[in-house]
Write a protein that holds these residues in place. Structure first.
Motif, PDB file in Angstrom:
ATOM      1  N   LEU A   1       5.596   0.938  11.644  1.00 34.75           N
ATOM      2  CA  LEU A   1       5.637  -0.523  11.491  1.00 34.75           C
ATOM      3  C   LEU A   1       6.986  -1.057  11.941  1.00 34.75           C
ATOM      4  O   LEU A   1       7.078  -2.099  12.591  1.00 34.75           O
TER       5      LEU A   1
ATOM      6  N   ILE B   1       4.106   5.853   8.219  1.00 34.58           N
ATOM      7  CA  ILE B   1       3.473   4.546   8.444  1.00 34.58           C
ATOM      8  C   ILE B   1       4.524   3.457   8.571  1.00 34.58           C
ATOM      9  O   ILE B   1       4.497   2.609   9.474  1.00 34.58           O
TER      10      ILE B   1
ATOM     11  N   ALA C   1       0.832  -1.196   0.000  1.00 33.97           N
ATOM     12  CA  ALA C   1       0.000   0.000   0.000  1.00 33.97           C
ATOM     13  C   ALA C   1       0.866   1.245   0.000  1.00 33.97           C
ATOM     14  O   ALA C   1       0.533   2.258  -0.617  1.00 33.97           O
TER      15      ALA C   1
ATOM     16  N   ALA D   1      -2.062  -0.331   8.781  1.00 32.01           N
ATOM     17  CA  ALA D   1      -1.067   0.477   8.084  1.00 32.01           C
ATOM     18  C   ALA D   1      -1.438   0.625   6.617  1.00 32.01           C
ATOM     19  O   ALA D   1      -1.372   1.723   6.057  1.00 32.01           O
TER      20      ALA D   1
ATOM     21  N   LEU E   1      -0.096 -10.226  15.588  1.00 33.08           N
ATOM     22  CA  LEU E   1       0.330  -8.833  15.640  1.00 33.08           C
ATOM     23  C   LEU E   1       0.209  -8.185  14.274  1.00 33.08           C
ATOM     24  O   LEU E   1      -0.368  -7.093  14.125  1.00 33.08           O
ATOM     25  N   PHE E   2       0.711  -8.889  13.256  1.00 35.93           N
ATOM     26  CA  PHE E   2       0.670  -8.296  11.927  1.00 35.93           C
ATOM     27  C   PHE E   2      -0.729  -8.325  11.350  1.00 35.93           C
ATOM     28  O   PHE E   2      -1.041  -7.527  10.471  1.00 35.93           O
TER      29      PHE E   2
ATOM     30  N   LEU F   1       3.638   8.388   4.037  1.00 37.58           N
ATOM     31  CA  LEU F   1       3.919   6.972   3.815  1.00 37.58           C
ATOM     32  C   LEU F   1       5.106   6.507   4.653  1.00 37.58           C
ATOM     33  O   LEU F   1       5.077   5.416   5.235  1.00 37.58           O
TER      34      LEU F   1
ATOM     35  N   LEU G   1      -1.657  -4.936  12.684  1.00 34.24           N
ATOM     36  CA  LEU G   1      -0.863  -3.813  12.202  1.00 34.24           C
ATOM     37  C   LEU G   1      -0.900  -3.676  10.685  1.00 34.24           C
ATOM     38  O   LEU G   1      -1.047  -2.573  10.164  1.00 34.24           O
ATOM     39  N   GLY G   2      -0.764  -4.806   9.980  1.00 32.10           N
ATOM     40  CA  GLY G   2      -0.641  -4.745   8.528  1.00 32.10           C
ATOM     41  C   GLY G   2      -1.830  -4.066   7.863  1.00 32.10           C
ATOM     42  O   GLY G   2      -1.656  -3.053   7.177  1.00 32.10           O
TER      43      GLY G   2
END
Lengths: 219, 256, 66
Positions: free
Chosen positions: B170, B166, A147, A209, A201-202, B163, A205-206
């Motif tokens: 992460l 973000i 993304a 985000a 977790l991801f 971007l 989060l993924g």
């Protein structure tokens, strides 16, 4: 939601879709390693699970850059963003579709490739299990990176650069869980549980985000 | 006016880039002098303090290695805060700060890796070991490089800022992994010994130069970061002026 | 510090690496800033300046706001 899942799956498996290409790529990686390190059967059996994991990581990366790009080009992405369902949920569904067409297939095909690498039944089972648990995390991390780079002309390369550092923990625990299952004294459960934790977790989060990144492209 | 609202207003005042430039211009010389003084003092102690009875002279590598590793992580924390500033408060200087910190952080990470390697060769007998601390630090280095690559690939600064913010957030999960990697996995790299429960495990003879050098590195980071932020602001100003010039040329039918 | 101790080369190399990297960073910031300021000056010489700026500018910074 289910429509979206089915649509993405149909797209992945149709001619020109990424699903089978990923499998072929996986096969190519697995086949190329013995050429690189020589046909030592014992050595292959020892590093076999690691090879399968690396192959899975690279194959999962393969289709990631197209995760949002095709949708963005034909405008479907704008429609998806206008839906009432939260964008992160849509991203999650798309990730699931991507995972089924990459990670799940790879995990299911491990018995075949494992024989090529001279793995025993226990090693094959362990690799299948860890890949089954670990590859969703790879896809979910990749969704965030995909993304972020969706607006770039050559985003594909950058996706790999951005995903790899985040994917390394998954790889470490995936391989160590597999090794632990094969070699008796090491504890299998600890790395396996960490792998599951990373996955969860991801999973949070993924998509978050990715949704934020896609939204920020708008304004 | 209460004290907190005053600080909030001060903070908001800083959002004006011009005011930031004026303030940082006044602050920068002081920080530079402080950095130089701390480096002078720190280097003096680092080079004259007694050698370790086990490690000999190689213990002096610590005075460079440990501060640069701290700074590499601190830079990432600064970037994380800036990323929050970009995404949550849309503070106009936050993305400037994040972007200016990236090369500095990458350089400190590289320095920590190089000096660590130079320390590892005589102590462990290998330039590089794949233990948890080293691997996670290497990942940090890759993160920095990826962020720089992303920023170079994106033209529009506000989009690049959003971007990369973000991505920074992460990547932040790596920081606790680095910090605790030596405690979670019992590996070659020694566990944290300066900041820990029950006081430092390091003798004052080594602690004094270490802390002085850490202070010097921190001041150096502040100076570099402020300088890089000023440059970034000026860079954006130049870009804006160029756009303005191009618009003017379009409407006037040619350059004046 | 004695210069004939074992492994002294590693110590010197690490201090050298630190010096090189730090000097590189300082040079980068200084040169980058100089180039940006030169660009602004060139633009100003061409008569392009920010709307908020006064015509006469402080040569060091980009100029204080009115």
């Amino acid at each position: 939601m289910r429509r979206l899942l089915l649509r993405d799956l149909a797209l992945a498996f149709r001619a020109g879709g990424g699903g089978l290409t990923g499998l072929l790529f996986f096969l190519a990686v697995v086949a190329i390693v013995p050429f690189g390190i020589g046909p030592d059967v014992k050595l292959l059996a020892r590093i076999g699970p690691a090879i399968l994991w690396i192959g899975a990581l690279l194959a999962a990366l393969l289709g990631l850059d197209r995760l949002f790009q095709a949708e963005r080009e034909d405008g479907t992405l704008d429609l998806l963003m206008m839906q009432e369902t939260p964008l992160s949920l849509i991203v999650l569904v798309k990730c699931m579709a991507h995972w089924v067409s990459s990670g799940l297939i790879l995990a299911l095909s491990v018995p075949v490739f494992g024989l090529l690498l001279n793995l025993g039944p226990l090693a094959i089972g362990a690799t299948m299990l860890t890949l089954f648990v670990g590859t969703p995390a790879l896809t979910l991390i990749g969704a965030g990176a995909a993304a972020v780079t969706v607006a770039l002309p050559r985003g594909g390369l950058l996706v790999s650069v951005l995903v790899l550092p985040l994917a390394i923990p998954v790889l470490i625990f995936g391989v160590s869980a597999t090794q632990a299952a094969i070699e008796a004294p090491a504890a299998f459960l600890t790395p396996f549980l960490i792998l599951i934790a990373l996955n969860l977790l991801f999973a949070v989060l993924g998509p978050l985000a990715a949704a934020t990144a896609l939204r920020s492209l708008e304004d | 006016m209460s004290d907190t609202s005053l600080t909030i207003r001060r903070f908001a005042d800083l959002a004006n880039p011009t005011r930031f430039l004026a303030l940082s211009a006044r602050l920068l010389p002081w920080i530079c002098w402080l950095t130089a003084a701390l480096f002078g003092l720190g280097l003096f102690y680092a080079l004259t303090s007694a050698g370790d009875y086990q490690q000999g002279e190689t213990v002096r590598i610590m005075y460079v290695h440990v501060p640069s590793a701290w700074l590499a992580m601190m830079t990432y924390m600064v970037m994380t805060l800036s990323a929050l500033g970009t995404l949550v408060w849309r503070h106009p200087l936050a993305d400037v700060s994040a972007r200016a910190a990236m090369p500095i952080g990458a350089a400190f990470t590289a320095l920590a890796l190089v000096t660590g390697s130079l320390w590892g060769k005589p102590m462990w007998g290998a330039w590089w070991v794949w233990d948890a601390r080293l691997t996670s630090f290497f990942i940090l280095f890759l993160m920095y490089l990826g962020l720089i690559a992303l920023n170079r690939a994106l033209e529009d600064p506000t989009r690049a800022a959003r971007l990369s913010a973000i991505l920074i957030l992460l990547g932040f999960i790596n920081i606790p992994i680095i910090k605790f990697s030596v405690d979670w996995w019992n590996t070659l790299h020694q566990p944290a010994s300066v900041l820990r429960m029950g006081g430092s495990a390091i003798d004052g003879e080594f602690l004094r130069p270490l802390l002085l050098m850490a202070g010097a590195f921190t001041c150096l980071f502040l100076a570099l970061h402020l300088g890089a932020m000023r440059n970034e602001i000026l860079r954006r100003r130049v870009a804006a002026l160029r756009r303005q010039a191009a618009r003017g040329a379009l409407t006037a039918g040619g350059p004046a | 510090m004695s210069l004939d101790a074992p492994h002294i080369g590693f110590v010197l190399a690490s201090y050298g690496a630190a010096l090189a990297i730090i000097l590189g960073l300082i040079l980068w910031v200084l040169l980058d800033g100089r180039a940006r300021r030169a660009e602004i000056r060139a633009l100003e010489a061409a008569g392009i300046r920010r709307r908020s700026d006064r015509p006469v500018d402080d040569a060091r910074a980009a100029g204080p706001a009115p």
